[in-house]
Design a protein around this motif. Structure first.
Motif, PDB file in Angstrom:
ATOM      1  N   THR A   7      24.980   6.979 -16.364  1.00 64.28           N
ATOM      2  CA  THR A   7      23.817   7.443 -17.130  1.00 64.28           C
ATOM      3  C   THR A   7      24.240   7.750 -18.565  1.00 64.28           C
ATOM      4  OG1 THR A   7      24.244   9.704 -16.402  1.00 64.28           O
ATOM      5  CG2 THR A   7      22.552   8.505 -15.209  1.00 64.28           C
ATOM      6  N   ARG A   9      22.447   9.578 -22.228  1.00 63.74           N
ATOM      7  CA  ARG A   9      21.302  10.250 -22.834  1.00 63.74           C
ATOM      8  C   ARG A   9      21.467  10.308 -24.343  1.00 63.74           C
ATOM      9  NH1 ARG A   9      17.631  13.420 -20.589  1.00 63.74           N
ATOM     10  NH2 ARG A   9      17.758  14.828 -22.356  1.00 63.74           N
ATOM     11  N   ALA A  10      20.400   9.865 -25.011  1.00 63.74           N
ATOM     12  CA  ALA A  10      20.268  10.073 -26.457  1.00 63.74           C
ATOM     13  C   ALA A  10      21.499   9.631 -27.244  1.00 63.74           C
ATOM     14  CB  ALA A  10      19.954  11.551 -26.729  1.00 63.74           C
ATOM     15  N   ASP A  25      18.686   6.003 -24.208  1.00 64.01           N
ATOM     16  CA  ASP A  25      18.941   6.480 -22.851  1.00 64.01           C
ATOM     17  C   ASP A  25      19.225   5.277 -21.956  1.00 64.01           C
ATOM     18  OD1 ASP A  25      18.329   9.111 -23.533  1.00 64.01           O
ATOM     19  OD2 ASP A  25      16.199   8.803 -23.139  1.00 64.01           O
ATOM     20  N   HIS A  27      20.373   4.171 -17.628  1.00 61.61           N
ATOM     21  CA  HIS A  27      20.837   4.524 -16.288  1.00 61.61           C
ATOM     22  C   HIS A  27      20.985   3.260 -15.460  1.00 61.61           C
ATOM     23  CE1 HIS A  27      16.786   3.966 -14.367  1.00 61.61           C
ATOM     24  NE2 HIS A  27      16.456   4.086 -15.627  1.00 61.61           N
ATOM     25  N   GLY A  60      25.005  12.396 -28.203  1.00 57.78           N
ATOM     26  CA  GLY A  60      24.562  11.999 -26.872  1.00 57.78           C
ATOM     27  C   GLY A  60      25.713  12.063 -25.892  1.00 57.78           C
ATOM     28  N   ARG A  68      31.314  13.655 -17.156  1.00 58.32           N
ATOM     29  CA  ARG A  68      31.056  13.263 -18.532  1.00 58.32           C
ATOM     30  C   ARG A  68      32.248  12.455 -19.034  1.00 58.32           C
ATOM     31  NH1 ARG A  68      28.641  16.594 -23.431  1.00 58.32           N
ATOM     32  NH2 ARG A  68      28.814  14.859 -24.900  1.00 58.32           N
ATOM     33  N   THR A 225      13.885   9.718 -29.579  1.00 58.28           N
ATOM     34  CA  THR A 225      14.989  10.296 -28.811  1.00 58.28           C
ATOM     35  C   THR A 225      14.576  10.350 -27.354  1.00 58.28           C
ATOM     36  OG1 THR A 225      15.118  11.781 -30.684  1.00 58.28           O
ATOM     37  CG2 THR A 225      16.732  12.075 -28.944  1.00 58.28           C
ATOM     38  N   GLY A 226      15.506  10.008 -26.487  1.00 60.93           N
ATOM     39  CA  GLY A 226      15.182   9.979 -25.067  1.00 60.93           C
ATOM     40  C   GLY A 226      15.014  11.386 -24.538  1.00 60.93           C
ATOM     41  N   ASP A 227      14.150  11.542 -23.556  1.00 61.76           N
ATOM     42  CA  ASP A 227      13.979  12.875 -22.991  1.00 61.76           C
ATOM     43  C   ASP A 227      13.909  12.810 -21.484  1.00 61.76           C
ATOM     44  OD1 ASP A 227      10.403  13.164 -23.597  1.00 61.76           O
ATOM     45  OD2 ASP A 227      11.641  11.652 -22.670  1.00 61.76           O
ATOM     46  N   GLY A 228      14.687  11.923 -20.888  1.00 57.91           N
ATOM     47  CA  GLY A 228      14.722  11.888 -19.432  1.00 57.91           C
ATOM     48  C   GLY A 228      14.604  10.466 -18.965  1.00 57.91           C
ATOM     49  N   PHE A 229      14.420  10.286 -17.687  1.00 59.86           N
ATOM     50  CA  PHE A 229      14.425   8.928 -17.156  1.00 59.86           C
ATOM     51  C   PHE A 229      13.047   8.322 -17.110  1.00 59.86           C
ATOM     52  CE2 PHE A 229      18.626   9.075 -16.849  1.00 59.86           C
ATOM     53  CZ  PHE A 229      19.174   9.839 -15.847  1.00 59.86           C
TER      54      PHE A 229
END
Ligand code: ADP
Ligand code: MG
Length: 258
Positions: A7, A9-10, A25, A27, A60, A68, A225-229
């Motif tokens: 995954t 993010r951002a 983003d 996944h 990100g 991570r 900007t991504g904020d989740g899936f």
């Protein structure tokens, strides 16, 4: 749907001022194959390199399962690249002076296995890809399709969790490209790995389980900007995009093997 294995993010990556990635983003779950499409210079390779730990994003985060990975030291990212990830580029980036079997055995030897314990699985992988009898040939003595299958064998011999491929069939004729892609998809399914493949070929994208499109460093249709899936589920396979026919030969393979 299965939980994602890889995954991000951002993700932001800048070269100079203009961002090459501007809040992406991503996944991918085990068994999934994700095609990454988009015009030349839109950030596809940069995304791949950030996901694979070749490059560090400026902002990100990237996770493999719960870990991570973007913030790991260069040494640990290098270990991760050798043991959990596999790479396939437009040109196989095989070492010209080594026979096919040694090219394939290389990642295992780099990980500390003996030459003998590395050559055995390397030969098995070459056999599996229909290259029995060509183990001793050097890359210059193989056809383009054969050389790319050797590169594929080298990528798969480590039983990776994620395979990253950047236009892997870009230099092959259609039939050979289809064959290489078929083997790649079959193996990824067999290993229950994830595949992330940059391609302009809509036929290849159509064979993947999902397609994402990058434009100007952003997911096509995604907010800044991504904020989740939610907002970035795969789109339908995109049509052919004009791209980087001229950008051969500068893939960061040396960094991959470092
Ligand atoms: P794509 O793979 O979609 O063709 P890239 O990810 O290679 O695009 O590049 C995205 C943008 O970042 C382009 O404007 C490219 O020129 C720039 N870029 C990529 N890598 C570097 C680099 N190492 N140094 C400077 N600029 C780069
Ligand atoms: Mg590229």
């Amino acid at each position: 749907m299965r939980p994602p294995m890889l995954t991000a993010r951002a993700l932001v990556k800048r070269f100079g001022t203009a961002p090459a990635l501007d809040g992406v983003d991503f996944h991918a779950a085990p068994g999934e194959s994700v095609a990454v499409t988009g015009p030349s210079g839109s950030g596809k390779s940069t995304l791949l390199h950030c996901l694979a730990g070749i490059m560090r994003p400026d902002d990100g985060e990237v996770r493999l399962f719960d870990e991570r990975i973007d913030s790991l030291s260069e040494r640990r990212r290098s270990h991760l690249r050798r043991t959990r990830f596999a790479f396939l580029f437009q040109f196989g980036q095989l070492l010209p002076e080594l026979p096919a079997e040694e090219n394939v055995a290389l990642p295992l030897m780099l990980d500390g296995r003996s030459r003998r314990d590395s050559l055995e699985p390397a030969r098995a992988e070459l056999r599996r890809l229909g290259l029995e009898g060509k183990e001793q040939r050097r890359p210059g003595e193989l056809s383009g399709g054969e050389a790319q299958r050797v590169a594929l064998a080298r990528a798969l011999v480590v039983r990776p969790a994620v395979v990253f491929a950047d236009e892997p069939t870009g230099a092959l004729d259609r039939a050979t490209g289809d064959q290489v892609m078929g083997v790649l998809l079959d193996t990824v399914a067999e290993l229950d790995a994830a595949l992330v493949v940059v391609t302009h070929d809509p036929r290849i994208a159509a064979r993947c389980t999902r397609t994402i499109e990058i434009r100007d460093g952003r997911l096509s249709g995604a907010p800044r900007t991504g904020d989740g899936f939610d907002g970035f589920a795969g789109t339908a396979p995109a049509g052919p995009a004009p791209d980087s026919a001229g950008r051969f030969g500068h893939e960061p393979v040396a960094e991959v093997w470092r």
